[in-house]
Design a protein around this motif. Structure first.
Motif, PDB file in Angstrom:
ATOM      1  N   ARG A 132       0.860  -1.187   0.000  1.00 25.51           N
ATOM      2  CA  ARG A 132       0.000   0.000   0.000  1.00 25.51           C
ATOM      3  C   ARG A 132       0.888   1.226   0.000  1.00 25.51           C
ATOM      4  N   CYS A 133       0.585   2.147  -0.890  1.00 25.40           N
ATOM      5  CA  CYS A 133       1.315   3.406  -0.968  1.00 25.40           C
ATOM      6  C   CYS A 133       0.634   4.421  -0.055  1.00 25.40           C
ATOM      7  N   CYS A 134       1.435   5.121   0.749  1.00 19.41           N
ATOM      8  CA  CYS A 134       0.911   6.115   1.693  1.00 19.41           C
ATOM      9  C   CYS A 134       1.633   7.440   1.462  1.00 19.41           C
ATOM     10  N   PRO A 135       0.913   8.560   1.522  1.00 15.27           N
ATOM     11  CA  PRO A 135       1.538   9.853   1.234  1.00 15.27           C
ATOM     12  C   PRO A 135       2.523  10.342   2.294  1.00 15.27           C
ATOM     13  N   SER A 136       2.526   9.716   3.479  1.00 10.09           N
ATOM     14  CA  SER A 136       3.440  10.174   4.532  1.00 10.09           C
ATOM     15  C   SER A 136       3.695   9.049   5.532  1.00 10.09           C
ATOM     16  N   ARG A 137       4.694   9.228   6.371  1.00 11.13           N
ATOM     17  CA  ARG A 137       5.013   8.275   7.429  1.00 11.13           C
ATOM     18  C   ARG A 137       3.843   8.184   8.420  1.00 11.13           C
ATOM     19  N   GLU A 138       3.232   9.322   8.698  1.00  9.62           N
ATOM     20  CA  GLU A 138       2.112   9.342   9.636  1.00  9.62           C
ATOM     21  C   GLU A 138       0.936   8.514   9.103  1.00  9.62           C
ATOM     22  N   ASN A 139       0.648   8.656   7.823  1.00  8.27           N
ATOM     23  CA  ASN A 139      -0.430   7.885   7.215  1.00  8.27           C
ATOM     24  C   ASN A 139      -0.084   6.402   7.192  1.00  8.27           C
ATOM     25  N   ALA A 140       1.173   6.085   6.934  1.00  6.53           N
ATOM     26  CA  ALA A 140       1.617   4.687   6.943  1.00  6.53           C
ATOM     27  C   ALA A 140       1.417   4.073   8.325  1.00  6.53           C
ATOM     28  N   GLU A 141       1.701   4.835   9.374  1.00  5.85           N
ATOM     29  CA  GLU A 141       1.523   4.340  10.739  1.00  5.85           C
ATOM     30  C   GLU A 141       0.063   3.994  11.031  1.00  5.85           C
ATOM     31  N   VAL A 142      -0.865   4.773  10.478  1.00  7.72           N
ATOM     32  CA  VAL A 142      -2.297   4.492  10.641  1.00  7.72           C
ATOM     33  C   VAL A 142      -2.628   3.122  10.052  1.00  7.72           C
ATOM     34  N   HIS A 143      -2.108   2.844   8.860  1.00  9.48           N
ATOM     35  CA  HIS A 143      -2.409   1.574   8.197  1.00  9.48           C
ATOM     36  C   HIS A 143      -1.675   0.400   8.844  1.00  9.48           C
ATOM     37  N   ILE A 144      -0.474   0.647   9.343  1.00 10.53           N
ATOM     38  CA  ILE A 144       0.253  -0.402  10.078  1.00 10.53           C
ATOM     39  C   ILE A 144      -0.522  -0.774  11.338  1.00 10.53           C
TER      40      ILE A 144
END
Length: 113
Positions: free
Chosen positions: A54-66
């Protein structure tokens, strides 16, 4: 902040989920299917069997999906979660047998303010 600063190769993140879940019983297969469907519902796409990205626009958004993937973990099996930058993901070499293949283009991301 301009769009190029917000969405550069070092800010955009890729979340990879690797999993090896048991499929011995009917119940195991159901759990496997549910986990797979739930991460796909969260925007992950199959890269290879049992590897979803999954591509995420930021580290913060990636943390939400993790965090969301962690909340979906089944009771048995092996799951790995890896977060890398778009630059690192772009450096991946892909092959079909011995022939190099081009990576699929970056997904279009719709961002609402």
């Amino acid at each position: 902040m301009t769009t190029t600063n917000r969405l550069n190769q070092y800010r955009v993140m890729w979340v990879l989920v690797f999993f090896d879940l048991p499929t011995d019983t009917k119940k195991d297969r159901k759990i496997y299917a549910q986990f797979r469907k739930q991460i796909m519902k969260d925007g992950f796409t199959m890269f290879q069997f049992s590897i979803y990205t999954r591509c995420c626009p930021s580290r913060e958004n990636a943390e939400v999906h993790i965090k969301r993937v962690k909340s979906l973990l089944p009771p048995r099996g092996d799951i790995g979660i890896l977060c890398i930058t778009d630059k690192q993901f772009g450096n991946m070499e892909l092959f079909r047998s011995t022939k190099p293949i081009k990576a699929s283009p970056d997904p279009q991301q719709l961002q609402l303010f």
